[in-house]
Design an enzyme around this catalytic site. Sequence first.
Site, PDB file in Angstrom:
ATOM      1  N   ARG A   1       0.872  -1.167   0.000  1.00  0.00           N
ATOM      2  CA  ARG A   1       0.000   0.000   0.000  1.00  0.00           C
ATOM      3  C   ARG A   1       0.908   1.215   0.000  1.00  0.00           C
ATOM      4  O   ARG A   1       2.023   1.181   0.477  1.00  0.00           O
ATOM      5  CB  ARG A   1      -0.864   0.024   1.257  1.00  0.00           C
ATOM      6  CG  ARG A   1      -1.740  -1.198   1.369  1.00  0.00           C
ATOM      7  CD  ARG A   1      -2.915  -0.952   2.270  1.00  0.00           C
ATOM      8  NE  ARG A   1      -2.548  -1.043   3.678  1.00  0.00           N
ATOM      9  CZ  ARG A   1      -3.394  -0.697   4.655  1.00  0.00           C
ATOM     10  NH1 ARG A   1      -4.575  -0.208   4.366  1.00  0.00           N
ATOM     11  NH2 ARG A   1      -3.030  -0.821   5.916  1.00  0.00           N
TER      12      ARG A   1
ATOM     13  N   TRP B   1     -12.364   5.700  14.847  1.00  0.00           N
ATOM     14  CA  TRP B   1     -10.927   5.397  15.005  1.00  0.00           C
ATOM     15  C   TRP B   1     -10.693   3.881  14.980  1.00  0.00           C
ATOM     16  O   TRP B   1      -9.691   3.397  14.455  1.00  0.00           O
ATOM     17  CB  TRP B   1     -10.402   5.996  16.329  1.00  0.00           C
ATOM     18  CG  TRP B   1      -9.046   5.449  16.616  1.00  0.00           C
ATOM     19  CD1 TRP B   1      -7.862   5.948  16.155  1.00  0.00           C
ATOM     20  CD2 TRP B   1      -8.736   4.262  17.353  1.00  0.00           C
ATOM     21  NE1 TRP B   1      -6.837   5.138  16.563  1.00  0.00           N
ATOM     22  CE2 TRP B   1      -7.346   4.092  17.295  1.00  0.00           C
ATOM     23  CE3 TRP B   1      -9.506   3.317  18.038  1.00  0.00           C
ATOM     24  CZ2 TRP B   1      -6.694   3.026  17.913  1.00  0.00           C
ATOM     25  CZ3 TRP B   1      -8.865   2.250  18.649  1.00  0.00           C
ATOM     26  CH2 TRP B   1      -7.472   2.122  18.584  1.00  0.00           C
TER      27      TRP B   1
ATOM     28  N   ASP C   1     -11.073   0.675  13.431  1.00  0.00           N
ATOM     29  CA  ASP C   1     -11.380   0.166  12.094  1.00  0.00           C
ATOM     30  C   ASP C   1     -12.399  -0.952  12.118  1.00  0.00           C
ATOM     31  O   ASP C   1     -13.039  -1.252  11.109  1.00  0.00           O
ATOM     32  CB  ASP C   1     -10.104  -0.410  11.463  1.00  0.00           C
ATOM     33  CG  ASP C   1      -9.258   0.666  10.828  1.00  0.00           C
ATOM     34  OD1 ASP C   1      -9.820   1.662  10.349  1.00  0.00           O
ATOM     35  OD2 ASP C   1      -8.020   0.494  10.805  1.00  0.00           O
TER      36      ASP C   1
ATOM     37  N   HIS D   1      -2.224   2.454  20.870  1.00  0.00           N
ATOM     38  CA  HIS D   1      -2.558   3.825  20.475  1.00  0.00           C
ATOM     39  C   HIS D   1      -3.502   4.535  21.459  1.00  0.00           C
ATOM     40  O   HIS D   1      -3.250   5.685  21.821  1.00  0.00           O
ATOM     41  CB  HIS D   1      -3.145   3.751  19.053  1.00  0.00           C
ATOM     42  CG  HIS D   1      -3.453   5.039  18.398  1.00  0.00           C
ATOM     43  ND1 HIS D   1      -3.168   5.278  17.076  1.00  0.00           N
ATOM     44  CD2 HIS D   1      -4.045   6.163  18.846  1.00  0.00           C
ATOM     45  CE1 HIS D   1      -3.577   6.493  16.758  1.00  0.00           C
ATOM     46  NE2 HIS D   1      -4.109   7.036  17.804  1.00  0.00           N
TER      47      HIS D   1
ATOM     48  N   GLN E   1       2.066  -1.850  17.863  1.00  0.00           N
ATOM     49  CA  GLN E   1       0.646  -1.580  17.613  1.00  0.00           C
ATOM     50  C   GLN E   1      -0.241  -2.188  18.714  1.00  0.00           C
ATOM     51  O   GLN E   1      -1.149  -1.560  19.203  1.00  0.00           O
ATOM     52  CB  GLN E   1       0.225  -2.132  16.247  1.00  0.00           C
ATOM     53  CG  GLN E   1      -1.192  -1.704  15.880  1.00  0.00           C
ATOM     54  CD  GLN E   1      -1.797  -2.590  14.794  1.00  0.00           C
ATOM     55  OE1 GLN E   1      -1.869  -3.813  14.935  1.00  0.00           O
ATOM     56  NE2 GLN E   1      -2.206  -1.975  13.704  1.00  0.00           N
TER      57      GLN E   1
END
Length: 799
Positions: free
Chosen positions: A345, A490, A492, A642, A688
Amino acid sequence: MRYGYFDDAAREYVIDRVDVPVSMTNYLGTQRMGTVISHNAGGYSWLDSPQHHRITRFRPNGVPMDWPGHYVYLRDDESGKYWSLSWQPTGLPLDEAKYEARHGLSYSRFKCDYQDISAEQILFIPREAGKEDPVEIFDVRIRNNSSRERNLSVYGYVEFSFHEIDMDNQNFQMSLYAAGSHYENDAVLCELHYEPNAWQFFAGNFVPDGYDGVREAFIGNYCTERNPAGVNTGKLTASHELGGNPCGALQKKLTLKPGEEARVLFYLGTGKGDAAEKARKRYDEAGTDEAFAELRSFWDAKLGGLQVTVPHENMNRSLNIWNLYQSEVNVLFSRFSSFIEVGGRTGLGYRDTAQDAMCIPHAEPDMCMKRIRQLLHGQMKQGYGLHLFDPAVLEKEETDGFKSPTVIPEADKKGMLHGLKDACADDALWLIPAIVENVRESGDLSFFDQEIPFADEGSGTVWDHMKAALDFSYEQVGSHGVTKGLRADWNDCLNLGGGESAMVAFLLVWATNHFLDAARAMGRKEDEAKYTALKAHMEETCRKQLWDGKWFLRGFTAAGAPIGSQAAVEGKVHMESNTWAVISGAADREQGLSCMDAVDEWLYTPWGLMLNAPSFVTLDDSIGFVTRVYPGVKENGAIFSHPNPWAWVAECMLGRGSRAMKFYDALLPENQNDKMEIRQAEPYSYCQFIMGKDHTAHGRARHPFMTGSSGWAYYAATRYMLGIRPGFEGLTVDPCIPAHWDGFEAVRKWRGAEYRIKVTNPSHVEKGVGRILADGKPVETIPVFDEGIHFIDVELKGE
Ligand code: GLC
């Protein structure tokens, strides 16, 4: 168990046990060319885009892991023994050969001691070259520690990519005949024949004693990078060919007397033979030293924007070095160049980029502003952002040039402009705080009036863009009056469509707070009045509709069912809605204390806060994909890093410094250095996510480096825990710290001046500023000084 340690003086992480069960990665490059490299020199390079302009090839998610890479081999030409300077790919037994890897700021260093030869390879990309002729240097030093003369060969090796990631992985009937290797000016060149500017080179600061440009010739049939034929036999075959798999292999023979040291430089870059020649001239030994010193001072200056001295060693280490470094790398390379995102990507994720650009404007002002301009251009006139877009495509003029009958599918602008059904409810909202934080940093109010095109049609000032984002969200409300969740917020995996998202509603309130601050600075009274009213109404609605007695709901499904309530069995408590209720200021104090207590009670683990608990186990598409994710993994009950800093901010806003520090400490990677058997991840970067309580591998961290956790951790720790926040009219210092701290010091550079901040905490409170002295004089607010060094003394008294 640990595999390494921090060398703070050198600002390096030292891996002294190189057989780490996972890749420990680093990023080289600070401009256009980038390389992601492991502690075993595995990895790949790109120019501008890891998808469209790959320089070296990588076989992701493979076995052995992290192959191939940017390797240097040594061979004893008398005994025929050979080894690599990084432990892999030769992988010698570690009781025979001694290896060490060091990751520094934009460089990595590999060291090896074997057969009485000590050798070192430093990889870095010089800064000044970044703009025109970027090149990665392999700076190699070899020393003979034995008492006899040694005849050695040193080999540099890279495998070139077919430039486009798709070409590397498919359609070989085409790819294998479109790239070729050449040998010119003592350099191996690789070209993509169908593309005009796609030359890559591998050269040395010497006339090679041998070379290969064809991978199969160097590696040999039925061999691998572990035992390449060229090194094994000691003879390279001068191969080059139009077609095939191009590589760059160069051999240099050396004779070293006892105690003698040699230095050999390799250059990997883009461009033709003259580019290799230029690199050789520019980066001779002295030029290389100069470029390396320049890279070091570049980082000194960056880190110098804010340096803190707090009574917490790992917090100092993180805020002064690694956390900022990781945040910078995220702004620089976006998210799509790692061992996890391997270049399939390209471009910018709207929300991720906006948040990255919000968090470190003091250290990376130009890059943050560049990202913000790109995002403004990526906003639709209706106000929402293009969820994932390539700014280069938006900026490109349509041409009627030659169209290849096959090969690369080109991203087209029309396809990128998705409609409302693919819009995420939060994307453009992040842009508002990002813009406002950057203007607070620079003081350049004129930015608000700059004209920037929308992605689809027309253009508007930055101010118009911000209003479009707010208007869109205030209009997109569901049956309870709360902002809709759309394709996702936020999270997904929370796909509510017309259902409602508490998180977006609170984020909208927060974005409006930033906007109103800007409106006051700009004297835009009409807008101030309009959005104050809209915000008050939304806050009221949230308090009424979303409060569930002890904590806030996460939202409603499209059918109106509550998500995240006390009555729920799965997904009872959610981090996003509760932290944002407090951060936005929408929750009243009692609600705030209660909902953050629920976060502590339900979501806290010694590895950080889980995103929600208990994890979902029953499939429910009205909530979203999250119910299809394994319990304890990623968005379904993992410790998603996050949002963790959101809880630190919320606790600081509530004045609970010890609680904020408890949450901070749980997530801080540096705290986990000696727990590698569980965490299994590099201790110098936020990952993450970390497997949650509902997973068998609870505590295992995954997906390092490229994550918004980093920017947010830095933002939350510096602006809320240490409380140092630039505003339009002055600097705020309003810390929230553990009561046992005696205080701390910080040096912050802002708008041309240096603030030497000293916070004292004689009453041992957690929050509450008693008095402020600026250069010895009592002040209410710390003014903007345009130059000079200023001493700021802040004494905490309690609230
Ligand atoms: C990933 C995405 C980010 C999203 C998060 C939670 O980190 O990059 O955009 O917010 O997951 O779903």
